[in-house]
Design an enzyme around this catalytic site. Structure first.
Site, PDB file in Angstrom:
ATOM      1  N   LYS A 257     -18.463  -8.045   0.909  1.00  0.00           N
ATOM      2  CA  LYS A 257     -17.726  -8.105  -0.590  1.00  0.00           C
ATOM      3  C   LYS A 257     -16.095  -8.405  -0.148  1.00  0.00           C
ATOM      4  O   LYS A 257     -15.792  -8.152   0.855  1.00  0.00           O
ATOM      5  CB  LYS A 257     -17.902  -6.910  -1.112  1.00  0.00           C
ATOM      6  CG  LYS A 257     -17.403  -5.652  -0.597  1.00  0.00           C
ATOM      7  CD  LYS A 257     -17.830  -4.252  -1.169  1.00  0.00           C
ATOM      8  CE  LYS A 257     -17.500  -3.139  -0.271  1.00  0.00           C
ATOM      9  NZ  LYS A 257     -17.975  -1.911  -0.740  1.00  0.00           N
TER      10      LYS A 257
ATOM     11  N   ARG B 210     -20.457   7.033  -8.944  1.00  0.00           N
ATOM     12  CA  ARG B 210     -19.585   5.951  -9.098  1.00  0.00           C
ATOM     13  C   ARG B 210     -20.550   4.757  -9.466  1.00  0.00           C
ATOM     14  O   ARG B 210     -20.609   4.399 -10.922  1.00  0.00           O
ATOM     15  CB  ARG B 210     -19.084   5.554  -7.831  1.00  0.00           C
ATOM     16  CG  ARG B 210     -17.988   4.358  -7.837  1.00  0.00           C
ATOM     17  CD  ARG B 210     -17.562   3.967  -6.229  1.00  0.00           C
ATOM     18  NE  ARG B 210     -18.460   3.637  -5.479  1.00  0.00           N
ATOM     19  CZ  ARG B 210     -18.473   2.753  -4.390  1.00  0.00           C
ATOM     20  NH1 ARG B 210     -17.154   2.811  -3.845  1.00  0.00           N
ATOM     21  NH2 ARG B 210     -19.451   2.391  -3.537  1.00  0.00           N
TER      22      ARG B 210
ATOM     23  N   TYR C 111      17.477  -3.438   1.780  1.00  0.00           N
ATOM     24  CA  TYR C 111      17.854  -2.802   0.482  1.00  0.00           C
ATOM     25  C   TYR C 111      18.111  -1.312   0.802  1.00  0.00           C
ATOM     26  O   TYR C 111      17.339  -0.766   1.339  1.00  0.00           O
ATOM     27  CB  TYR C 111      16.377  -3.013  -0.510  1.00  0.00           C
ATOM     28  CG  TYR C 111      16.350  -4.301  -1.052  1.00  0.00           C
ATOM     29  CD1 TYR C 111      17.283  -4.933  -1.875  1.00  0.00           C
ATOM     30  CD2 TYR C 111      15.101  -5.091  -0.774  1.00  0.00           C
ATOM     31  CE1 TYR C 111      17.221  -6.062  -2.638  1.00  0.00           C
ATOM     32  CE2 TYR C 111      15.014  -6.560  -1.412  1.00  0.00           C
ATOM     33  CZ  TYR C 111      16.089  -6.865  -2.103  1.00  0.00           C
ATOM     34  OH  TYR C 111      15.985  -8.101  -2.667  1.00  0.00           O
TER      35      TYR C 111
ATOM     36  N   MET D  91       9.905  -8.339  -0.332  1.00  0.00           N
ATOM     37  CA  MET D  91       8.550  -8.857  -1.022  1.00  0.00           C
ATOM     38  C   MET D  91       8.342  -9.873   0.148  1.00  0.00           C
ATOM     39  O   MET D  91       7.025  -9.902   0.391  1.00  0.00           O
ATOM     40  CB  MET D  91       9.194  -9.796  -2.112  1.00  0.00           C
ATOM     41  CG  MET D  91       7.807 -10.259  -2.693  1.00  0.00           C
ATOM     42  SD  MET D  91       8.172 -11.065  -4.253  1.00  0.00           S
ATOM     43  CE  MET D  91       8.772  -9.691  -5.388  1.00  0.00           C
TER      44      MET D  91
HETATM   45  C1  PLP Z   1     -18.528  -1.130   0.489  1.00  0.00           C
HETATM   46  C2  PLP Z   1     -19.793  -0.522   0.475  1.00  0.00           C
HETATM   47  C3  PLP Z   1     -20.418  -0.695   1.946  1.00  0.00           C
HETATM   48  C4  PLP Z   1     -19.808  -0.792   3.119  1.00  0.00           C
HETATM   49  O1  PLP Z   1     -19.291   0.189   3.473  1.00  0.00           O
HETATM   50  P1  PLP Z   1     -18.305   0.274   4.763  1.00  0.00           P
HETATM   51  O2  PLP Z   1     -17.888   1.709   4.689  1.00  0.00           O
HETATM   52  O3  PLP Z   1     -17.318  -0.915   4.744  1.00  0.00           O
HETATM   53  O4  PLP Z   1     -19.467   0.078   5.961  1.00  0.00           O
HETATM   54  C5  PLP Z   1     -21.995  -0.237   1.521  1.00  0.00           C
HETATM   55  N1  PLP Z   1     -22.534  -0.021   0.589  1.00  0.00           N
HETATM   56  C6  PLP Z   1     -21.775   0.033  -0.628  1.00  0.00           C
HETATM   57  C7  PLP Z   1     -22.441   0.569  -1.923  1.00  0.00           C
HETATM   58  C8  PLP Z   1     -20.392  -0.367  -0.442  1.00  0.00           C
HETATM   59  O5  PLP Z   1     -19.681  -0.350  -1.544  1.00  0.00           O
END
Ligand code: PLP
Length: 349
Positions: A35, A130, A244, A292
């Site tokens: 992802k 979640r 800055y 930046m």
């Molecule tokens: C992001 C995610 C993973 C992978 O998790 P890692 O800690 O990066 O290995 C697996 N399952 C779900 C549902 C996730 O959101």
């Protein structure tokens, strides 16, 4: 282009996938969480390398991410969407052959109506609150849903990077209770869950961060090197200040390098006066505020002015840099902006 270079070692990613796979029994299938553009490293090249190495199940967060993966891996590998089947996703799921991980009765209804007989998987909430179906909701529809042959039933651990945390055992027990005796594959572990041990592995694992070189997978091979060009160097007298808000003052005659990258490129402002950059392995402190597009570095102790400085390298991992910014390796990686030129290397070819 004057920006930095992000070198990504695809063979290190493949080696990390194999190493995580070797931690579970041979019959457990190790998937790939890819992802957020492979945690910022580029979904296409990463997916292609892992598919070539034999990975058959890829996990993305949103259906929009499916096109890049499908293009890279072709029609064969299975591509799952954690957010499920949302309004507006039907076309992408159907056309790209994505498999939604359904999270609610609402998503199930939508999926079965819009794409009857199209494959799906199920996510259960075992306490993270979640994503996923609540236990009572699941128990009400479970027998009907199982008849539709989901690819698997999964849940996600909230505290897997803390092996002693009692939440792990609680979630494991509830996941077992909700799925025991069903003739359907099961998946619970991401990177942290794989490291918790075999009772967490079930049939399919879904590692992400460990593939990309991050904790909690301590044995991961480093994957990225980020090198940044020096734009200008100058000498400061004692008493002169940098950046800055004058947050750093030279106490001795100082040689200073200004480097082309800043918080717009994912080098958080929290790194001000805290991180290190490296010149061929020699540490050079970041001094003054991160701006930046620029950071300033004390190079007084170097023999000569460097042309580039590295901020991610063997001497400073994504988790080292994360510690300096009070965050996690995941955020360092995914924050790396698109102004860097990504260069893909195959260290073993
Ligand atoms: C992001 C995610 C993973 C992978 O998790 P890692 O800690 O990066 O290995 C697996 N399952 C779900 C549902 C996730 O959101």
């Amino acid at each position: 282009m004057a920006g930095g270079h992000l070198d990504i070692d695809l063979d290190a990613i493949v080696a990390n996938w194999r190493a995580l796979d070797a931690l579970s029994a041979p019959e457990v299938e190790t998937g790939v969480t890819i992802k957020a553009d492979a945690y910022g490293l580029g979904a296409g090249p990463v997916a292609e390398a892992l598919a070539e190495a034999g990975a058959g199940r890829f996990f993305i967060a949103q259906a929009e991410e499916g096109e890049a993966i499908r293009e890279a891996v072709g029609p064969g590998p299975l591509v799952y969407v954690y957010s499920g089947h949302m309004e507006g996703d039907t076309e992408a799921i159907g056309d790209l052959g994505l498999i939604p991980v359904l999270n609610s009765i609402e998503q199930m209804t939508r999926h079965f109506e819009r794409l009857p007989r199209h494959p799906f998987a199920i996510q259960l909430d075992t306490g993270m609150n979640r994503l996923g179906m609540e236990p009572a909701e699941w128990l009400a529809v479970r027998d009907l849903v199982i008849q539709q042959r989901p690819h698997f039933v999964m849940s996600h651990l909230a505290c897997a990077d803390e092996p002693e945390h009692p939440m792990n055992a609680r979630q494991l027990a509830l996941f077992r209770e909700l799925t025991e005796g069903l003739s359907v594959p099961r998946s619970l572990a991401a990177t942290g869950g794989i490291l918790l041990g075999p009772e967490y592995h079930f049939d399919i694992t879904r590692p992400g961060i460990g593939l990309y070189g991050g904790l909690p997978f301590e044995d991961a091979r480093p994957v990225v090197v980020l090198s940044l060009p020096v734009i200008q160097t100058r000498s400061l007298e004692p008493g002169e200040t940098v950046g800055y808000a004058n947050t750093w003052e030279a106490e001795v005659p100082t040689r200073l390098a200004t480097v082309s990258a800043g918080y717009a490129d994912g080098l958080m402002r929290a790194l001000s006066n805290r991180a290190m950059l490296f010149a061929d392995g020699v540490p050079c402190p970041l001094v003054g505020r991160v701006s930046m597009d620029l950071i300033t570095v004390d190079i007084t102790h170097l023999d000569r002015d460097p042309e580039t400085l590295e901020i991610l390298c063997p001497e400073q991992s994504i988790d080292d840099l994360a510690a300096a910014a009070d965050t996690i390796g995941y955020e360092i990686l995914t924050a790396l902006g698109n102004r860097y030129t990504r260069r893909y290397r195959r260290s073993e070819k």
